[in-house]
Design an enzyme around this catalytic site. Structure first.
Site, mmCIF file in Angstrom:
data_model
loop_
_atom_site.group_PDB
_atom_site.id
_atom_site.type_symbol
_atom_site.label_atom_id
_atom_site.label_comp_id
_atom_site.label_asym_id
_atom_site.label_seq_id
_atom_site.Cartn_x
_atom_site.Cartn_y
_atom_site.Cartn_z
ATOM 1 N N LYS A 1 -7.375 -9.404 7.434
ATOM 2 C CA LYS A 1 -7.159 -8.055 7.380
ATOM 3 C C LYS A 1 -6.585 -7.415 6.093
ATOM 4 O O LYS A 1 -6.869 -6.574 5.654
ATOM 5 C CB LYS A 1 -6.139 -7.717 8.519
ATOM 6 C CG LYS A 1 -5.299 -6.359 8.383
ATOM 7 C CD LYS A 1 -4.450 -6.294 9.512
ATOM 8 C CE LYS A 1 -3.134 -6.798 9.341
ATOM 9 N NZ LYS A 1 -2.103 -6.187 8.536
ATOM 10 N N ASN A 2 -5.644 -8.259 5.336
ATOM 11 C CA ASN A 2 -5.041 -7.647 4.216
ATOM 12 C C ASN A 2 -5.834 -8.104 2.886
ATOM 13 O O ASN A 2 -5.320 -7.730 1.957
ATOM 14 C CB ASN A 2 -3.656 -8.412 4.195
ATOM 15 C CG ASN A 2 -2.729 -8.281 5.381
ATOM 16 O OD1 ASN A 2 -2.749 -7.183 6.086
ATOM 17 N ND2 ASN A 2 -1.691 -8.658 5.735
ATOM 18 N N ARG B 1 -0.241 2.439 7.603
ATOM 19 C CA ARG B 1 0.612 2.529 6.256
ATOM 20 C C ARG B 1 -0.205 2.009 5.015
ATOM 21 O O ARG B 1 0.138 2.433 4.109
ATOM 22 C CB ARG B 1 1.862 1.964 6.666
ATOM 23 C CG ARG B 1 1.917 0.620 6.802
ATOM 24 C CD ARG B 1 3.480 0.155 7.122
ATOM 25 N NE ARG B 1 4.418 0.981 6.290
ATOM 26 C CZ ARG B 1 4.295 0.678 4.971
ATOM 27 N NH1 ARG B 1 3.715 -0.484 4.333
ATOM 28 N NH2 ARG B 1 5.048 1.482 4.339
ATOM 29 N N CYS C 1 8.402 1.131 9.146
ATOM 30 C CA CYS C 1 7.883 0.768 10.522
ATOM 31 C C CYS C 1 8.920 -0.293 11.084
ATOM 32 O O CYS C 1 9.916 -0.264 10.582
ATOM 33 C CB CYS C 1 6.380 -0.413 10.361
ATOM 34 S SG CYS C 1 6.566 -1.674 9.535
ATOM 35 N N ARG D 1 9.969 -0.175 4.369
ATOM 36 C CA ARG D 1 8.637 -0.304 3.547
ATOM 37 C C ARG D 1 8.509 0.742 2.397
ATOM 38 O O ARG D 1 7.623 1.459 2.380
ATOM 39 C CB ARG D 1 7.681 -0.100 4.516
ATOM 40 C CG ARG D 1 7.633 -1.003 5.796
ATOM 41 C CD ARG D 1 7.594 -2.494 5.523
ATOM 42 N NE ARG D 1 6.202 -3.111 4.995
ATOM 43 C CZ ARG D 1 5.095 -3.507 5.983
ATOM 44 N NH1 ARG D 1 5.119 -3.032 7.190
ATOM 45 N NH2 ARG D 1 4.067 -3.892 5.286
ATOM 46 N N ASP E 1 4.425 -13.412 7.467
ATOM 47 C CA ASP E 1 3.797 -13.090 8.533
ATOM 48 C C ASP E 1 3.285 -14.101 9.488
ATOM 49 O O ASP E 1 2.689 -14.069 10.441
ATOM 50 C CB ASP E 1 2.373 -12.576 8.042
ATOM 51 C CG ASP E 1 2.479 -11.257 7.236
ATOM 52 O OD1 ASP E 1 1.389 -10.900 6.488
ATOM 53 O OD2 ASP E 1 3.387 -10.558 7.366
ATOM 54 N N ILE F 1 12.074 -11.584 3.064
ATOM 55 C CA ILE F 1 11.049 -10.575 2.705
ATOM 56 C C ILE F 1 11.331 -9.063 3.421
ATOM 57 O O ILE F 1 11.480 -7.914 2.729
ATOM 58 C CB ILE F 1 9.675 -10.881 3.036
ATOM 59 C CG1 ILE F 1 9.261 -12.140 2.430
ATOM 60 C CG2 ILE F 1 8.754 -9.775 2.473
ATOM 61 C CD1 ILE F 1 9.365 -12.382 0.878
ATOM 62 N N ARG G 1 -4.001 -4.352 16.266
ATOM 63 C CA ARG G 1 -4.067 -3.846 14.866
ATOM 64 C C ARG G 1 -4.583 -5.019 13.928
ATOM 65 O O ARG G 1 -5.264 -4.918 12.946
ATOM 66 C CB ARG G 1 -2.615 -3.438 14.415
ATOM 67 C CG ARG G 1 -2.191 -2.227 14.949
ATOM 68 C CD ARG G 1 -1.004 -1.535 14.168
ATOM 69 N NE ARG G 1 -1.324 -1.901 12.868
ATOM 70 C CZ ARG G 1 -0.159 -2.252 11.896
ATOM 71 N NH1 ARG G 1 0.936 -2.616 12.477
ATOM 72 N NH2 ARG G 1 -0.494 -2.704 10.757
HETATM 73 C C1 EPZ Z 1 1.988 -6.652 2.620
HETATM 74 O O1 EPZ Z 1 2.614 -5.778 3.011
HETATM 75 C C2 EPZ Z 1 1.144 -7.291 3.924
HETATM 76 N N1 EPZ Z 1 0.428 -5.920 4.407
HETATM 77 C C3 EPZ Z 1 2.070 -7.400 4.865
HETATM 78 O O2 EPZ Z 1 1.371 -7.988 5.993
HETATM 79 C C4 EPZ Z 1 2.972 -8.706 4.309
HETATM 80 O O3 EPZ Z 1 3.889 -9.080 5.311
HETATM 81 C C5 EPZ Z 1 3.655 -8.318 3.074
HETATM 82 O O4 EPZ Z 1 2.540 -7.983 2.095
HETATM 83 C C6 EPZ Z 1 4.495 -9.553 2.622
HETATM 84 O O5 EPZ Z 1 3.579 -10.495 2.194
HETATM 85 C C7 EPZ Z 1 -0.841 -5.674 3.831
HETATM 86 O O6 EPZ Z 1 -1.199 -6.605 2.548
HETATM 87 C C8 EPZ Z 1 -1.739 -4.558 4.382
HETATM 88 P P1 EPZ Z 1 5.442 -5.730 -0.008
HETATM 89 P P2 EPZ Z 1 3.254 -4.895 1.789
HETATM 90 O O7 EPZ Z 1 5.096 -4.702 -0.644
HETATM 91 O O8 EPZ Z 1 2.650 -4.803 0.536
HETATM 92 C C9 EPZ Z 1 9.683 -4.443 -0.930
HETATM 93 C C10 EPZ Z 1 1.088 -8.075 8.340
HETATM 94 O O9 EPZ Z 1 1.576 -8.498 9.320
HETATM 95 N N2 EPZ Z 1 8.940 -3.209 -1.563
HETATM 96 O O10 EPZ Z 1 5.023 -7.315 -0.436
HETATM 97 O O11 EPZ Z 1 3.836 -3.374 2.304
HETATM 98 C C11 EPZ Z 1 9.681 -4.433 0.645
HETATM 99 O O12 EPZ Z 1 10.475 -3.500 1.259
HETATM 100 C C12 EPZ Z 1 1.687 -7.275 7.145
HETATM 101 O O13 EPZ Z 1 -0.296 -8.250 8.276
HETATM 102 C C13 EPZ Z 1 9.976 -2.438 -2.416
HETATM 103 O O14 EPZ Z 1 11.161 -2.534 -2.166
HETATM 104 O O15 EPZ Z 1 4.709 -5.723 1.537
HETATM 105 C C14 EPZ Z 1 9.570 -5.868 1.146
HETATM 106 O O16 EPZ Z 1 10.859 -6.021 1.340
HETATM 107 C C15 EPZ Z 1 3.037 -6.814 7.811
HETATM 108 N N3 EPZ Z 1 9.256 -1.302 -3.061
HETATM 109 C C16 EPZ Z 1 9.136 -6.628 -0.098
HETATM 110 O O17 EPZ Z 1 9.144 -5.663 -1.323
HETATM 111 C C17 EPZ Z 1 7.955 -1.098 -2.971
HETATM 112 O O18 EPZ Z 1 7.637 -0.506 -3.655
HETATM 113 C C18 EPZ Z 1 7.706 -7.018 0.197
HETATM 114 O O19 EPZ Z 1 6.938 -5.961 0.478
HETATM 115 C C19 EPZ Z 1 7.150 -2.192 -2.224
HETATM 116 C C20 EPZ Z 1 7.680 -3.010 -1.526
#
Ligand code: EPZ
Length: 418
Positions: free
Chosen positions: A22-23, A92, A116, A121, A304, A326, A396
């Protein structure tokens, strides 16, 4: 709203084929917006998140065809820079269109994805990076607008190694003028997969998979054909289920290199885990050892997989400490696992799981994608019947999970309610 009903106590046995990731599929499908002409994709998983993002491409002016695990997208007719709330709120990761739209149409207006269940996020790092590339950013009425006559390459330091932030900025920079360097970039396999696609489209992205990615901007990209990589989290979920039920399961068609942390931790619990090419065989131990886990950016233990391992630890021997670094609210599954008899205490970003001899089946509520998976896993070993409600969360991100578990011998079925 569907329900999944599980009768616990069956040892899983047999083979399970892993679907596309998916990702990886989400950012790679979005990358089609960067080129005119038909880009085609295979091994695309049949998931709600994929079904939710395809109408967005059409809304933006692209042509989309999908049949089975194949999707084709032609962005020649891209003519709308607005990604509306009613589409973005369902998915999202639609925020990923921001970079490509600014790169191709010089402007974008995308509904803010909002938070979420697992956390706020934020997307501040996506926006900070785009501003570094010269985009004018405006936030109003729940939308983010970005405009730039031409994006100019720059050095961007990411405060956290954001996965979709890295992907968004890669796709913005690939058509920018000059060189962009992403520092503290995310290293997930899905980033590397996207970089391979961009390079096959004529881009010049170097260093993906490391924390420094260099993107030399090019004038234009051409469409390409891509097979989506296997889903490491789906694979890990079935591996954890094999260990949990003391079963013997071979996960087929996965990328063991993407699962090193999960394999290592599973072996520490006493499971016999053997890699054979693209397959991984997991034989569960009668006695599951408790272990400590800290979720980290790749190649660390994936967040995850945290909920799934918590289900495993709930029947392990002893006390496990799970630290979630995370996301700020990724323990929602704890209260539902407790309904199954798990003994878990949460203190801030730590959960302490005291293994119990046996869980007991009960009605439970899914709250987010991976929490749903952990409740199904709990039901597989709980005594009696477990009813998992709100399984749309599961749909999802898992392609026919209950059918795959049934083929492995689980007593599991989906019940269509109203
Ligand atoms: C990706 O989400 C994945 N989703 C998530 O998978 C996964 O849990 C996550 O990466 C971490 O590995 C997809 O790839 C579609 P991040 P993402 O930006 O990119 C902070 C699943 O279950 N952050 O790496 O949204 C954020 O709050 C889903 O398949 C900021 O502060 O995650 C978090 O604490 C859930 N500012 C950390 O970074 C930003 O601009 C990591 O978030 C962006 C992120």
């Amino acid at each position: 709203m569907d329900q999944i009903i599980v009768e616990g106590g069956r040892r899983l046995k047999g083979e399970v084929k892993i679907s596309g990731a998916k990702n990886a599929a989400l950012p790679i499908l979005v990358s089609s917006l960067l080129a005119d002409g038909w880009s085609s994709y295979s091994n695309v998983p049949n998931l709600m998140d994929i079904q939710s993002i395809l109408p967005l491409f059409t809304d933006l002016g692209a042509c989309v065809e999908s049949s089975g695990d194949r999707v084709r997208i032609n962005a020649e007719g891209l003519n709308n820079h607005i990604a509306p709330y009613d589409l973005v709120r369902k998915m999202r990761a639609s925020i990923l269109v921001l970079g490509p739209l600014v790169a191709r149409l010089k402007k974008a207006k995308v509904s803010l994805p909002g938070g979420c269940a697992i956390g706020a996020r934020p997307i501040n790092l996506h926006l900070k990076g785009l501003a570094r590339l010269g985009a004018k950013i405006k936030l109003e009425h729940g939308y983010v607008s970005a405009e730039a006559k031409r994006l100019i390459g720059a050095e961007i330091y990411l405060d956290t190694a954001t996965v979709t932030g890295t992907e968004n900025l890669m796709m913005a920079a690939v058509l920018a003028e000059g060189v962009t360097t992403l520092k503290n970039a995310a290293r997930e396999p899905e980033i590397t997969a996207l970089a391979h696609v961009l390079n096959r489209m004529g881009g010049d992205v170097q260093g993906a998979g490391t924390s420094v990615i260099t993107i030399n901007g090019v004038e234009s990209l051409t469409p390409t054909e891509t097979r989506i990589i296997p889903d490491r989290i789906e694979a890990g979920t079935f591996m954890a289920a094999a260990a949990l039920t003391r079963g013997d399961v071979t996960v087929l068609n996965c990328e063991p290199d993407h699962l090193e942390a999960v394999i290592h931790k599973l072996q520490l619990t006493g499971a016999d885990v053997r890699v054979d090419g693209k397959n991984i065989r997991v034989k569960g131990a009668d006695k599951i050892e408790s272990i400590d886990i800290t979720t980290l950016p790749y190649p660390g233990f994936p967040t995850d997989m945290q909920a799934q391992f918590m289900a495993l630890m709930s029947v392990a021997n002893g006390l496990s400490h799970i630290s979630e670094t995370i996301f700020e609210n990724r323990f929602i599954h704890v209260s539902e696992l407790r309904r199954l008899g798990a003994d878990i205490t949460v203190q801030g970003s730590s959960a302490f799981v005291k293994g119990v001899p046996m869980l007991s089946g009960a009605p439970v509520m899914a709250t987010d994608l991976r929490a749903s998976a952990s409740l199904i896993l709990g039901g597989l070993v709980a005594k009696g019947k477990t009813e998992v409600n709100r399984v749309y969360h599961l749909d999802r991100g898992y392609d026919g999970m209950e059918k795959k578990f049934a083929r492995l011998g689980a007593a599991i079925k989906r019940v269509k309610l109203t």
